[in-house]
Design a protein around this motif. Structure first.
Motif, PDB file in Angstrom:
ATOM      1  N   CYS A 145       0.616  -1.278  -0.354  1.00 41.05           N
ATOM      2  CA  CYS A 145       0.145   0.125   0.355  1.00 41.05           C
ATOM      3  C   CYS A 145       0.500   1.254  -0.061  1.00 41.05           C
ATOM      4  O   CYS A 145       0.512   1.886  -0.978  1.00 41.05           O
ATOM      5  N   TRP A 146       1.688   1.477   0.665  1.00 39.88           N
ATOM      6  CA  TRP A 146       2.397   2.467   0.954  1.00 39.88           C
ATOM      7  C   TRP A 146       3.405   2.361  -0.676  1.00 39.88           C
ATOM      8  O   TRP A 146       3.482   3.317  -0.587  1.00 39.88           O
ATOM      9  N   MET A 147       3.822   1.255  -0.650  1.00 39.37           N
ATOM     10  CA  MET A 147       5.066   1.602  -1.957  1.00 39.37           C
ATOM     11  C   MET A 147       4.045   2.079  -3.214  1.00 39.37           C
ATOM     12  O   MET A 147       4.237   3.060  -3.676  1.00 39.37           O
ATOM     13  N   GLU A 148       2.480   1.616  -3.003  1.00 36.60           N
ATOM     14  CA  GLU A 148       1.699   1.978  -4.457  1.00 36.60           C
ATOM     15  C   GLU A 148       1.098   3.281  -4.527  1.00 36.60           C
ATOM     16  O   GLU A 148       1.619   4.437  -5.206  1.00 36.60           O
ATOM     17  N   LYS A 149       1.092   3.699  -3.540  1.00 39.28           N
ATOM     18  CA  LYS A 149       0.737   5.358  -3.228  1.00 39.28           C
ATOM     19  C   LYS A 149       1.852   6.545  -3.256  1.00 39.28           C
ATOM     20  O   LYS A 149       2.180   7.290  -3.442  1.00 39.28           O
ATOM     21  N   THR A 150       3.143   5.612  -3.087  1.00 35.54           N
ATOM     22  CA  THR A 150       4.853   6.694  -2.756  1.00 35.54           C
ATOM     23  C   THR A 150       4.106   7.000  -4.940  1.00 35.54           C
ATOM     24  O   THR A 150       5.001   6.997  -5.287  1.00 35.54           O
ATOM     25  N   PRO A 154      -4.420   5.188  -6.332  1.00 38.93           N
ATOM     26  CA  PRO A 154      -5.072   5.397  -5.564  1.00 38.93           C
ATOM     27  C   PRO A 154      -4.980   4.664  -4.000  1.00 38.93           C
ATOM     28  O   PRO A 154      -5.122   5.319  -2.735  1.00 38.93           O
ATOM     29  N   ALA A 155      -4.298   3.745  -4.412  1.00 34.35           N
ATOM     30  CA  ALA A 155      -4.289   2.488  -3.360  1.00 34.35           C
ATOM     31  C   ALA A 155      -5.487   2.540  -2.388  1.00 34.35           C
ATOM     32  O   ALA A 155      -5.107   2.641  -1.360  1.00 34.35           O
ATOM     33  N   ASN A 156      -6.041   2.055  -2.666  1.00 41.89           N
ATOM     34  CA  ASN A 156      -7.577   1.563  -1.836  1.00 41.89           C
ATOM     35  C   ASN A 156      -7.154   0.252  -1.510  1.00 41.89           C
ATOM     36  O   ASN A 156      -8.771  -0.397  -2.030  1.00 41.89           O
ATOM     37  N   PHE A 157      -6.814   0.414  -0.763  1.00 37.25           N
ATOM     38  CA  PHE A 157      -6.927  -1.364   0.239  1.00 37.25           C
ATOM     39  C   PHE A 157      -7.308  -1.327   1.123  1.00 37.25           C
ATOM     40  O   PHE A 157      -7.344  -0.082   1.947  1.00 37.25           O
ATOM     41  N   TYR A 158      -7.621  -2.383   1.301  1.00 35.08           N
ATOM     42  CA  TYR A 158      -9.391  -3.110   2.685  1.00 35.08           C
ATOM     43  C   TYR A 158      -8.694  -4.229   3.049  1.00 35.08           C
ATOM     44  O   TYR A 158      -8.181  -5.405   2.637  1.00 35.08           O
TER      45      TYR A 158
END
Ligand SMILES: C[S@@+](CC[C@H](N)C(=O)[O-])C[C@H]1O[C@@H](n2cnc3c(N)ncnc32)[C@H](O)[C@@H]1O
Length: 189
Positions: A145-150, A154-158
């Protein structure tokens, strides 16, 4: 943003590595009750990996895939009918599909709530939904999640229980299965 349009070759050749054997067995079991010629929509299909797995279990179904990245879709197998489109605006009539697949794609959608409304709209009564994604409540899920946000995604992980609640709100009956830092959702309308 991840430049998916240029990553088709990579996903075609290495994308399957991220799928665990047990998950694929579960997908086969979930697909089994579908009658021949039932229609399956792969959303955020990329190169069509989920459709390919499903086709190996049942080649008599009709496979359709949507993705905004033409550079991914062009690697999909010929038996998959492809559409350049987003999950938020599906180019299909209401009640068109018996099953929807979302493999590692939900967290890339810019508006997951709208995407879910669209999924419900195009699914037939008693339609099924199969999701495979990272569990953000685990350490490795958080790292992805952190990597994708970087990368500006959108990094809409649940966490599984969060997604279960969201899907129930959209009218699904939901079963979650855990695979270490990943999980599947098997949901029915
Ligand atoms: C990590 S890839 C997964 C592809 C494929 N499902 C797989 O399992 O290999 C995520 C895909 O989601 C697609 N995507 C991004 N935003 C999307 C959206 N709003 N609607 C549908 N697909 C989207 C990307 O183009 C990309 O092909």
């Amino acid at each position: 943003m991840i430049p998916f349009n240029y990553l088709g070759f990579f996903f075609k050749h290495f994308g399957t590595l991220i799928y665990q054997k047990k998950v694929l067995e579960e997908l086969c079991i979930f697909l089994k009750p579908l009658p021949s010629q039932a229609s399956v929509l792969d959303i955020g299909a990329g190169t069509g990996i989920m459709s390919e797995f499903a086709h190996k279990c049942n080649s008599e179904l009709k496979y359709v895939a949507v993705d905004p990245a033409d550079g991914m879709l062009k690697y999909a197998p010929a038996y998959v009918q492809t559409y350049i489109a987003t999950a938020e605006e599906l180019p299909f009539e209401d009640n068109s599909f018996d099953m929807i697949l979302m493999g590692e794609s939900l967290h890339h959608f810019s508006n997951p709530e709208l995407a879910m409304k669209e999924a419900v709209r195009v699914l037939k009564k008693n339609g099924k939904l199969f999701i495979y994604d990272f569990d953000v409540s685990t350490f490795r899920g958080k790292a992805v999640c952190w990597m994708e946000k970087t990368l500006g995604e959108p990094a809409n992980f649940y966490a599984p229980y969060e997604l279960k609640k969201i899907l129930e709100r959209h009218g699904f009956t939901v079963e979650i299965k855990h695979y270490q830092w990943r999980y599947t959702v098997e949901a029915c309308l």
